[in-house]
Scaffold this motif. Structure first.
Motif, PDB file in Angstrom:
ATOM      1  N   MET A   1       0.970  -1.263   0.033  1.00 49.11           N
ATOM      2  CA  MET A   1      -0.142   0.097   0.044  1.00 49.11           C
ATOM      3  C   MET A   1       1.030   1.384  -0.049  1.00 49.11           C
ATOM      4  O   MET A   1       1.790   1.394   0.689  1.00 49.11           O
ATOM      5  N   VAL A   2       0.374   2.385  -0.647  1.00 48.08           N
ATOM      6  CA  VAL A   2       0.933   3.646  -0.687  1.00 48.08           C
ATOM      7  C   VAL A   2      -0.082   4.591  -0.063  1.00 48.08           C
ATOM      8  O   VAL A   2      -1.362   4.613  -0.669  1.00 48.08           O
ATOM      9  N   SER A   3       0.276   5.289   0.820  1.00 42.64           N
ATOM     10  CA  SER A   3      -0.652   5.931   1.759  1.00 42.64           C
ATOM     11  C   SER A   3      -0.272   7.683   1.583  1.00 42.64           C
ATOM     12  O   SER A   3       0.836   7.883   2.157  1.00 42.64           O
ATOM     13  N   GLY A   4      -0.897   8.250   0.794  1.00 41.59           N
ATOM     14  CA  GLY A   4      -0.671   9.973   0.747  1.00 41.59           C
ATOM     15  C   GLY A   4      -1.380  10.654   1.966  1.00 41.59           C
ATOM     16  O   GLY A   4      -2.447   9.970   2.640  1.00 41.59           O
ATOM     17  N   GLY A   5      -1.414  11.774   1.909  1.00 38.18           N
ATOM     18  CA  GLY A   5      -2.061  12.583   2.842  1.00 38.18           C
ATOM     19  C   GLY A   5      -2.919  13.384   2.143  1.00 38.18           C
ATOM     20  O   GLY A   5      -3.245  13.073   0.785  1.00 38.18           O
ATOM     21  N   LEU A   6      -3.048  14.792   2.416  1.00 38.89           N
ATOM     22  CA  LEU A   6      -3.955  15.660   1.804  1.00 38.89           C
ATOM     23  C   LEU A   6      -3.102  15.824   0.485  1.00 38.89           C
ATOM     24  O   LEU A   6      -2.007  16.395   0.605  1.00 38.89           O
ATOM     25  N   LEU A   7      -3.622  15.968  -0.712  1.00 38.11           N
ATOM     26  CA  LEU A   7      -2.943  16.261  -1.871  1.00 38.11           C
ATOM     27  C   LEU A   7      -3.363  17.580  -2.591  1.00 38.11           C
ATOM     28  O   LEU A   7      -4.455  18.086  -2.559  1.00 38.11           O
ATOM     29  N   ARG A   8      -2.473  18.313  -3.206  1.00 36.53           N
ATOM     30  CA  ARG A   8      -2.503  19.605  -3.606  1.00 36.53           C
ATOM     31  C   ARG A   8      -2.472  19.422  -5.249  1.00 36.53           C
ATOM     32  O   ARG A   8      -1.399  19.229  -5.692  1.00 36.53           O
ATOM     33  N   THR A   9      -3.560  19.616  -5.963  1.00 32.50           N
ATOM     34  CA  THR A   9      -4.893  19.563  -5.634  1.00 32.50           C
ATOM     35  C   THR A   9      -5.630  18.355  -6.438  1.00 32.50           C
ATOM     36  O   THR A   9      -5.265  18.507  -7.423  1.00 32.50           O
ATOM     37  N   THR A  10      -6.723  17.646  -6.070  1.00 28.58           N
ATOM     38  CA  THR A  10      -7.499  16.716  -6.915  1.00 28.58           C
ATOM     39  C   THR A  10      -8.971  17.394  -6.684  1.00 28.58           C
ATOM     40  O   THR A  10      -9.183  18.208  -5.933  1.00 28.58           O
ATOM     41  N   ASP A  11      -9.825  16.586  -7.478  1.00 30.95           N
ATOM     42  CA  ASP A  11     -11.201  16.919  -7.441  1.00 30.95           C
ATOM     43  C   ASP A  11     -11.672  16.793  -5.680  1.00 30.95           C
ATOM     44  O   ASP A  11     -12.624  17.550  -5.277  1.00 30.95           O
ATOM     45  N   ALA A  12     -11.299  15.811  -5.029  1.00 31.21           N
ATOM     46  CA  ALA A  12     -11.733  15.486  -3.829  1.00 31.21           C
ATOM     47  C   ALA A  12     -11.206  16.502  -2.812  1.00 31.21           C
ATOM     48  O   ALA A  12     -11.685  16.847  -1.763  1.00 31.21           O
ATOM     49  N   SER A  13      -9.888  16.960  -3.037  1.00 27.03           N
ATOM     50  CA  SER A  13      -9.253  18.247  -2.070  1.00 27.03           C
ATOM     51  C   SER A  13      -9.703  19.476  -2.619  1.00 27.03           C
ATOM     52  O   SER A  13      -9.246  20.457  -1.822  1.00 27.03           O
ATOM     53  N   ALA A  14     -10.345  19.759  -3.684  1.00 23.78           N
ATOM     54  CA  ALA A  14     -10.680  20.853  -4.022  1.00 23.78           C
ATOM     55  C   ALA A  14     -11.451  21.845  -3.222  1.00 23.78           C
ATOM     56  O   ALA A  14     -11.358  22.963  -3.045  1.00 23.78           O
ATOM     57  N   ALA A  15     -12.350  21.091  -2.301  1.00 26.79           N
ATOM     58  CA  ALA A  15     -12.980  22.002  -1.182  1.00 26.79           C
ATOM     59  C   ALA A  15     -12.377  22.188   0.010  1.00 26.79           C
ATOM     60  O   ALA A  15     -12.834  23.029   0.862  1.00 26.79           O
ATOM     61  N   THR A  16     -11.156  21.817   0.062  1.00 28.86           N
ATOM     62  CA  THR A  16     -10.334  22.019   1.455  1.00 28.86           C
ATOM     63  C   THR A  16     -10.081  23.305   1.374  1.00 28.86           C
ATOM     64  O   THR A  16      -9.466  24.149   0.438  1.00 28.86           O
ATOM     65  N   PRO A  17     -10.328  24.155   2.501  1.00 26.60           N
ATOM     66  CA  PRO A  17      -9.802  25.619   2.689  1.00 26.60           C
ATOM     67  C   PRO A  17      -8.268  25.544   2.545  1.00 26.60           C
ATOM     68  O   PRO A  17      -7.427  24.869   2.878  1.00 26.60           O
ATOM     69  N   GLN A  18      -7.859  27.016   2.081  1.00 25.06           N
ATOM     70  CA  GLN A  18      -6.574  27.162   1.865  1.00 25.06           C
ATOM     71  C   GLN A  18      -5.694  27.175   3.035  1.00 25.06           C
ATOM     72  O   GLN A  18      -4.596  26.629   3.051  1.00 25.06           O
ATOM     73  N   VAL A  19      -6.534  27.564   4.049  1.00 21.56           N
ATOM     74  CA  VAL A  19      -5.763  27.664   5.455  1.00 21.56           C
ATOM     75  C   VAL A  19      -5.397  26.102   5.935  1.00 21.56           C
ATOM     76  O   VAL A  19      -4.365  25.997   6.654  1.00 21.56           O
ATOM     77  N   VAL A  20      -6.092  25.065   5.475  1.00 16.96           N
ATOM     78  CA  VAL A  20      -5.773  23.831   5.715  1.00 16.96           C
ATOM     79  C   VAL A  20      -4.615  23.184   5.252  1.00 16.96           C
ATOM     80  O   VAL A  20      -3.734  22.596   5.576  1.00 16.96           O
ATOM     81  N   PHE A  21      -4.517  23.764   3.803  1.00 23.26           N
ATOM     82  CA  PHE A  21      -3.374  23.476   2.988  1.00 23.26           C
ATOM     83  C   PHE A  21      -1.991  23.835   3.659  1.00 23.26           C
ATOM     84  O   PHE A  21      -1.005  23.520   3.939  1.00 23.26           O
ATOM     85  N   ASP A  22      -2.175  25.193   3.988  1.00 19.48           N
ATOM     86  CA  ASP A  22      -0.937  25.968   4.919  1.00 19.48           C
ATOM     87  C   ASP A  22      -0.786  25.563   6.126  1.00 19.48           C
ATOM     88  O   ASP A  22       0.273  25.272   6.599  1.00 19.48           O
ATOM     89  N   LEU A  23      -1.730  24.879   6.985  1.00 20.20           N
ATOM     90  CA  LEU A  23      -1.508  24.361   8.195  1.00 20.20           C
ATOM     91  C   LEU A  23      -0.544  22.970   8.073  1.00 20.20           C
ATOM     92  O   LEU A  23       0.275  22.560   8.598  1.00 20.20           O
ATOM     93  N   ILE A  24      -1.174  22.112   6.981  1.00 23.76           N
ATOM     94  CA  ILE A  24      -0.413  20.970   6.688  1.00 23.76           C
ATOM     95  C   ILE A  24       1.006  20.972   6.175  1.00 23.76           C
ATOM     96  O   ILE A  24       1.953  20.532   6.741  1.00 23.76           O
ATOM     97  N   ALA A  25       1.094  22.187   5.564  1.00 25.59           N
ATOM     98  CA  ALA A  25       2.714  22.370   4.815  1.00 25.59           C
ATOM     99  C   ALA A  25       3.409  22.777   6.018  1.00 25.59           C
ATOM    100  O   ALA A  25       4.581  22.279   6.142  1.00 25.59           O
ATOM    101  N   GLY A  26       2.783  23.587   6.833  1.00 20.35           N
ATOM    102  CA  GLY A  26       3.881  24.061   7.861  1.00 20.35           C
ATOM    103  C   GLY A  26       4.114  22.939   8.906  1.00 20.35           C
ATOM    104  O   GLY A  26       4.874  23.067   9.849  1.00 20.35           O
ATOM    105  N   ASN A  27       3.517  21.953   8.868  1.00 22.50           N
ATOM    106  CA  ASN A  27       3.748  20.727  10.112  1.00 22.50           C
ATOM    107  C   ASN A  27       4.523  19.620   9.439  1.00 22.50           C
ATOM    108  O   ASN A  27       4.628  18.761  10.094  1.00 22.50           O
ATOM    109  N   THR A  28       4.734  19.735   8.090  1.00 21.51           N
ATOM    110  CA  THR A  28       5.836  18.614   7.612  1.00 21.51           C
ATOM    111  C   THR A  28       7.017  18.816   7.387  1.00 21.51           C
ATOM    112  O   THR A  28       7.495  20.307   7.418  1.00 21.51           O
TER     113      THR A  28
END
Length: 254
Positions: free
Chosen positions: A187-214
């Motif tokens: 198995m290969v397990s990704g996290g939140l991806l930038r950007t797919t149809d499924a993640s298109a509704a994810t607020p930008q603040v969440v993308f920024d939060l994820i990026a800042g914690n990696t």
């Protein structure tokens, strides 16, 4: 036994768009013959097949339907030869929006069943349809697509995450059963991806939060997950089975 990627015929489920399309593109880039499975995304899947060249075909099948999967495998075999490699990336319709998600109070049996039908039963249908040819050749590579939410449910998407957890279980039990036939299952397990149809509704603040914690200070892209998927199909992974590789920029360890 191992085969170079350019000698493989790869079925990617849910490959009409998003991560599945990126995975199909990565395998084609490395010279593999590629079957682009789709359910609704006909125009996108056919356009992708055209871009990838003569060794790519787009075939429709709902992976939750065993008969449709068997017919797809038969047609793919006629056109490209026996399937050696499967990447199960098909995703039931979903939107990663934490504010709009179903909570335990609102979650329905139908919500759960839809996710499990595609992730787990879809994987079972594809495995059952492709394993006979793999076993006859004493070579096969099966790669499922999971999520780091199983290890770190930072947003409790109950239906999606539980389905992927069950898929991880099926991945490991399949590895145990199919290993003697020369077939690896990982198995290969990704996290939140930038950007797919499924993640298109994810607020930008969440993308920024994820990026800042990696550790890499970035949100993983579909192309990055796709490239990691190649490892499990490659000769370098010939002794690896039953594993779950998390590809999320180091957000989740282990």
């Amino acid at each position: 036994m191992s085969k170079a990627i350019h000698d493989q015929t790869v079925l990617v489920t849910g490959a009409g768009r998003g991560l599945g399309a990126a995975i199909a593109t990565a395998f084609a880039r490395e010279g593999a013959a590629v079957v682009i499975n789709y359910r609704h995304s006909q125009s996108a899947a056919q356009a992708l097949a055209t871009r990838l060249g003569d060794r790519a075909v787009a075939l429709r099948a709902d992976v939750t339907d065993p008969g449709a999967v068997a017919a797809m495998i038969a047609e793919a075999t006629d056109r490209l030869g026996p399937i050696t490699t499967v990447v199960h990336s098909a995703l039931a319709d979903y939107s990663f929006n934490g504010d709009a998600r179903q909570t335990l109070a609102t979650l329905s049996h139908a919500d759960m069943a839809a996710q499990h039908a595609t992730a787990v039963l879809g994987a079972l249908n594809v495995i059952q349809a492709t394993v006979p040819a793999m076993a006859a050749a004493q070579f096969g590579r099966i790669i499922t697509i999971g999520t780091n939410l199983v290890q770190n449910p930072v947003v409790p998407y109950h239906d999606y995450t539980s389905a992927k957890a069950a898929l991880l279980g099926l991945t490991r039990t399949s590895a145990a059963e199919l290993g003697p036939k020369g077939i690896t299952v990982n198995m290969v397990s990704g996290g939140l991806l930038r950007t797919t149809d499924a993640s298109a509704a994810t607020p930008q603040v969440v993308f920024d939060l994820i990026a800042g914690n990696t550790p890499l200070r970035s949100v993983t892209t579909p192309a990055e997950v796709a490239d990691a998927t190649l490892f499990f199909a490659s000769p370098w992974a010939r002794a690896v089975t039953g594993q779950n590789l998390i590809v999320d920029g180091g957000l989740v360890f282990g």
